[in-house]
Motif scaffolding. Structure first.
Motif, PDB file in Angstrom:
ATOM      1  N   PRO A 177       0.944  -1.572  -5.178  1.00 35.10           N
ATOM      2  CA  PRO A 177       0.923  -0.508  -4.160  1.00 35.10           C
ATOM      3  C   PRO A 177      -0.314   0.371  -4.193  1.00 35.10           C
ATOM      4  CG  PRO A 177       3.094  -0.669  -5.148  1.00 35.10           C
ATOM      5  CD  PRO A 177       2.195  -1.550  -5.955  1.00 35.10           C
ATOM      6  N   GLN A 178      -0.796   0.704  -5.392  1.00 35.29           N
ATOM      7  CA  GLN A 178      -1.995   1.540  -5.482  1.00 35.29           C
ATOM      8  C   GLN A 178      -3.213   0.807  -4.930  1.00 35.29           C
ATOM      9  OE1 GLN A 178       0.210   1.218  -8.234  1.00 35.29           O
ATOM     10  NE2 GLN A 178       1.163   3.107  -7.476  1.00 35.29           N
ATOM     11  N   ALA A 179      -3.303  -0.483  -5.217  1.00 38.26           N
ATOM     12  CA  ALA A 179      -4.409  -1.274  -4.680  1.00 38.26           C
ATOM     13  C   ALA A 179      -4.285  -1.417  -3.164  1.00 38.26           C
ATOM     14  CB  ALA A 179      -4.437  -2.651  -5.350  1.00 38.26           C
ATOM     15  N   LEU A 180      -3.056  -1.598  -2.676  1.00 40.07           N
ATOM     16  CA  LEU A 180      -2.848  -1.681  -1.234  1.00 40.07           C
ATOM     17  C   LEU A 180      -3.241  -0.387  -0.541  1.00 40.07           C
ATOM     18  CD1 LEU A 180       0.564  -3.589  -1.052  1.00 40.07           C
ATOM     19  CD2 LEU A 180      -1.683  -4.451  -0.408  1.00 40.07           C
ATOM     20  N   GLN A 181      -2.944   0.727  -1.187  1.00 41.87           N
ATOM     21  CA  GLN A 181      -3.341   2.023  -0.619  1.00 41.87           C
ATOM     22  C   GLN A 181      -4.863   2.107  -0.529  1.00 41.87           C
ATOM     23  OE1 GLN A 181      -1.747   5.427  -2.655  1.00 41.87           O
ATOM     24  NE2 GLN A 181      -2.616   6.886  -1.194  1.00 41.87           N
ATOM     25  N   VAL A 234       9.570 -10.768   7.665  1.00 44.42           N
ATOM     26  CA  VAL A 234       9.184 -11.830   8.600  1.00 44.42           C
ATOM     27  C   VAL A 234       7.710 -12.160   8.432  1.00 44.42           C
ATOM     28  CG1 VAL A 234       9.109 -12.511  11.020  1.00 44.42           C
ATOM     29  CG2 VAL A 234      10.951 -11.021  10.207  1.00 44.42           C
ATOM     30  N   GLY A 235       6.876 -11.137   8.383  1.00 42.88           N
ATOM     31  CA  GLY A 235       5.461 -11.336   8.085  1.00 42.88           C
ATOM     32  C   GLY A 235       5.255 -11.239   6.591  1.00 42.88           C
ATOM     33  N   MET A 236       4.823 -12.328   5.967  1.00 44.62           N
ATOM     34  CA  MET A 236       4.731 -12.380   4.510  1.00 44.62           C
ATOM     35  C   MET A 236       3.476 -11.689   3.976  1.00 44.62           C
ATOM     36  SD  MET A 236       5.998 -16.336   4.066  1.00 44.62           S
ATOM     37  CE  MET A 236       5.050 -16.947   5.466  1.00 44.62           C
ATOM     38  N   LEU A 237       2.428 -11.596   4.810  1.00 42.61           N
ATOM     39  CA  LEU A 237       1.136 -11.052   4.398  1.00 42.61           C
ATOM     40  C   LEU A 237       0.637 -10.046   5.422  1.00 42.61           C
ATOM     41  CD1 LEU A 237      -0.656 -14.450   3.584  1.00 42.61           C
ATOM     42  CD2 LEU A 237       0.589 -13.013   1.956  1.00 42.61           C
ATOM     43  N   ILE A 248       2.920  -8.788   1.306  1.00 44.02           N
ATOM     44  CA  ILE A 248       4.081  -7.960   1.623  1.00 44.02           C
ATOM     45  C   ILE A 248       5.308  -8.439   0.862  1.00 44.02           C
ATOM     46  CG2 ILE A 248       5.620  -7.199   3.477  1.00 44.02           C
ATOM     47  CD1 ILE A 248       3.214  -7.529   5.391  1.00 44.02           C
ATOM     48  N   TYR A 249       5.520  -9.735   0.841  1.00 39.69           N
ATOM     49  CA  TYR A 249       6.710 -10.283   0.184  1.00 39.69           C
ATOM     50  C   TYR A 249       6.750  -9.905  -1.294  1.00 39.69           C
ATOM     51  CZ  TYR A 249       9.907 -13.570  -2.001  1.00 39.69           C
ATOM     52  OH  TYR A 249      10.919 -14.114  -2.755  1.00 39.69           O
ATOM     53  N   LEU A 250       5.657 -10.106  -2.018  1.00 43.50           N
ATOM     54  CA  LEU A 250       5.656  -9.803  -3.449  1.00 43.50           C
ATOM     55  C   LEU A 250       5.776  -8.301  -3.701  1.00 43.50           C
ATOM     56  CD1 LEU A 250       2.993 -12.294  -4.870  1.00 43.50           C
ATOM     57  CD2 LEU A 250       5.494 -12.458  -4.993  1.00 43.50           C
ATOM     58  N   THR A 251       5.183  -7.486  -2.846  1.00 46.07           N
ATOM     59  CA  THR A 251       5.336  -6.029  -2.993  1.00 46.07           C
ATOM     60  C   THR A 251       6.803  -5.639  -2.834  1.00 46.07           C
ATOM     61  OG1 THR A 251       3.113  -5.684  -2.098  1.00 46.07           O
ATOM     62  CG2 THR A 251       4.591  -3.775  -2.135  1.00 46.07           C
ATOM     63  N   LEU A 258       6.122  -2.141   3.601  1.00 45.97           N
ATOM     64  CA  LEU A 258       5.205  -2.335   4.724  1.00 45.97           C
ATOM     65  C   LEU A 258       5.542  -3.608   5.519  1.00 45.97           C
ATOM     66  CD1 LEU A 258       1.730  -3.401   3.207  1.00 45.97           C
ATOM     67  CD2 LEU A 258       3.774  -3.122   1.825  1.00 45.97           C
ATOM     68  N   PRO A 259       6.769  -3.701   6.053  1.00 40.74           N
ATOM     69  CA  PRO A 259       7.157  -4.907   6.794  1.00 40.74           C
ATOM     70  C   PRO A 259       6.357  -5.123   8.074  1.00 40.74           C
ATOM     71  CG  PRO A 259       8.788  -3.177   7.110  1.00 40.74           C
ATOM     72  CD  PRO A 259       7.852  -2.702   6.043  1.00 40.74           C
ATOM     73  N   PHE A 260       5.701  -4.067   8.584  1.00 41.40           N
ATOM     74  CA  PHE A 260       4.892  -4.191   9.797  1.00 41.40           C
ATOM     75  C   PHE A 260       3.402  -4.118   9.488  1.00 41.40           C
ATOM     76  CE2 PHE A 260       9.039  -2.609  11.114  1.00 41.40           C
ATOM     77  CZ  PHE A 260       9.331  -3.450  12.182  1.00 41.40           C
TER      78      PHE A 260
END
Length: 458
Positions: A54-58, A322-325, A352-355, A384-386
């Protein structure tokens, strides 16, 4: 440059594994390499860095247009269906322009009319179900979501063009989900038009027919303007950018296809999963019915704000998104991420899936627990599913709104039960994920309620 660790299997075998079973592929990589790893799944098989921390995604998603570029060039897998003028495949100023032109229909007062529309369409579909007879959930959720999109986007309610579009889009999307068609997206050499009976040839002819129908509708609107129309196509045709310029016909076509494809398939999948979990877990169904039954003539605005209904929808989109990435990001200038020095042109995706499967964020992540979303508010980098950042889904509010109204209407209309105990698992469906076949059976009818639409602020 030292990229994060990577699986050692040949790239071709990894590609096959990714296409055939993306969930087991991601989980195996996560177990072996942790929150960041490199795989050969990028553009022209360039290394692609998967990130689930999550920190890297931010860091990535809040630095769009700075250290990281949300380039549409790397979304080329979508181009055969959506075109090169879609908000998904555009980059830079063109992407920002299209996004600004498309935003207004999905917010505020417009949601009121959508609520009425979604309720009516769901009622029509539910009336097709017979007590004691099982049915495939996905096919009916596709009917609902496609009709909502056709009517909300095109303003088409009946007629030859409506029925042709409905039929052609259903056929094209179903056939595009097959492993062979997905492989053709990853391997352009497989895109061979060998006639109408070949897979790619069939796709091209279906696409041409859909394009013609869309073109005919646009031309008819130009020839017969009607200021009273409130559908999204009419709004897009009248929209102007900062320079006072409208969308071209090609831009209109590509954005309409984006809304049709993205808004139809993803919502149908989410609804199918939600109905599965609700009827798989009696305690979830009971809590949801208690919340719905506590309301007297609930309107769409009230439904949208129900806490447990929101939690059920949120958990549905968490457990198997639904969206994996996320859409890819490209490093623009040298940057440090999770201890790695990444050079320009390195391509990253948020996983997204692994998060959503992180034990530290979601204890017992394989368990369906709506209460998570009542007890804790997750950040946009934990949930963050969207997607997120500059490429977060434009239709997010619309999709959430549609999910809640459809589920509430179905659950208030009839008693349902799973038709069998066969396990349901996530699989690839085209470029996204979906459950294997879910079968429900109507056990009895419930007392129906008629919502009273009110002004909605979403």
């Amino acid at each position: 440059m030292q990229l994060p660790n990577s699986p050692q299997a040949p790239a071709m075998l990894q590609m096959i594994h990714w296409i055939a079973n993306p969930f087991s592929y991601m989980e195996a990589c996560s177990q072996n390499y942790g929150d960041i790893f490199t795989v050969p799944l990028g553009r022209k098989f360039a290394p692609l860095v998967f990130v689930s921390n999550p920190q890297a995604l931010q860091q990535i998603l809040t630095s769009d247009t700075k250290e990281f570029d949300a380039s549409g060039e790397y979304n080329e897998l979508f181009e055969p269906m959506l075109g090169n003028q879609s908000v998904i495949t555009l980059s830079g100023k063109s992407h920002r322009r299209q996004r600004q032109l498309m935003m207004p229909p999905f917010h505020g007062e417009r949601m009121k009319a959508y609520g009425e529309l979604i309720t009516e369409i769901t009622e029509q579909v539910v009336h097709q179900w017979e007590v004691g007879k099982s049915f495939s959930v996905r096919s009916f959720m596709q009917q609902i979501s496609l009709r909502v999109i056709l009517q909300a986007v095109f303003g088409l309610y009946e007629g030859e063009r409506y029925h042709k579009l409905e039929q052609l889009l259903s056929m094209m999307l179903d056939q595009s989900s097959t492993p062979g068609r997905v492989s053709a997206l990853y391997f352009p050499i497989l895109r061979q038009d060998l006639g109408a009976w070949s897979p790619w040839g069939r796709f091209l002819r279906q696409r041409q027919q859909i394009d013609q129908l869309i073109s005919d509708e646009i031309n008819e609107r130009r020839d017969q303007p009607d200021d009273s129309r409130t559908d999204i196509l009419s709004m897009l045709m009248s929209a102007r950018d900062e320079a006072g310029q409208p969308m071209t016909d090609t831009e209109l076509r590509d954005e309409l296809m984006t809304l049709l494809v993205a808004g139809h398939e993803t919502t149908a999948t989410a609804l199918t999963w939600a109905l599965y979990w609700i009827h798989k877990l009696p305690e979830v169904r009971q809590k949801l019915l208690e919340e719905l039954d506590s309301l007297d003539n609930p309107d769409p605005s009230t439904l949208f704000r129900l806490p447990y209904l929101n939690a059920v929808c949120s958990e549905t989109l968490r457990i198997y998104p639904v969206g994996m990435l996320t859409f890819p990001r490209v490093v623009r200038s040298p940057v440090e991420l999770m201890g790695y020095q990444l050079e320009p042109d390195t391509v990253l995706v948020g996983c997204i899936y692994l998060t959503h499967q992180r034990q530290d964020l979601y204890p017992e992540p394989k368990q369906f627990k709506p209460e998570r979303f009542l007890e804790y508010h997750f950040s946009p980098y934990e949930y963050l599913p969207f997607g997120g950042g500059a490429r977060r889904c434009i239709g997010m509010a619309f999709a959430q709104f549609e999910m809640k109204i459809v589920l509430a209407k179905i659950l208030s209309s009839c008693e349902l039960a799973l038709a069998n105990n066969r396990p349901v698992r996530p699989v690839r469906r085209g470029l996204v994920s979906a459950p294997t076949d879910v079968q429900l059976v109507v056990t009895s009818q419930r007392v129906q309620r008629t919502p009273t639409p009110e002004t909605i602020s979403v």
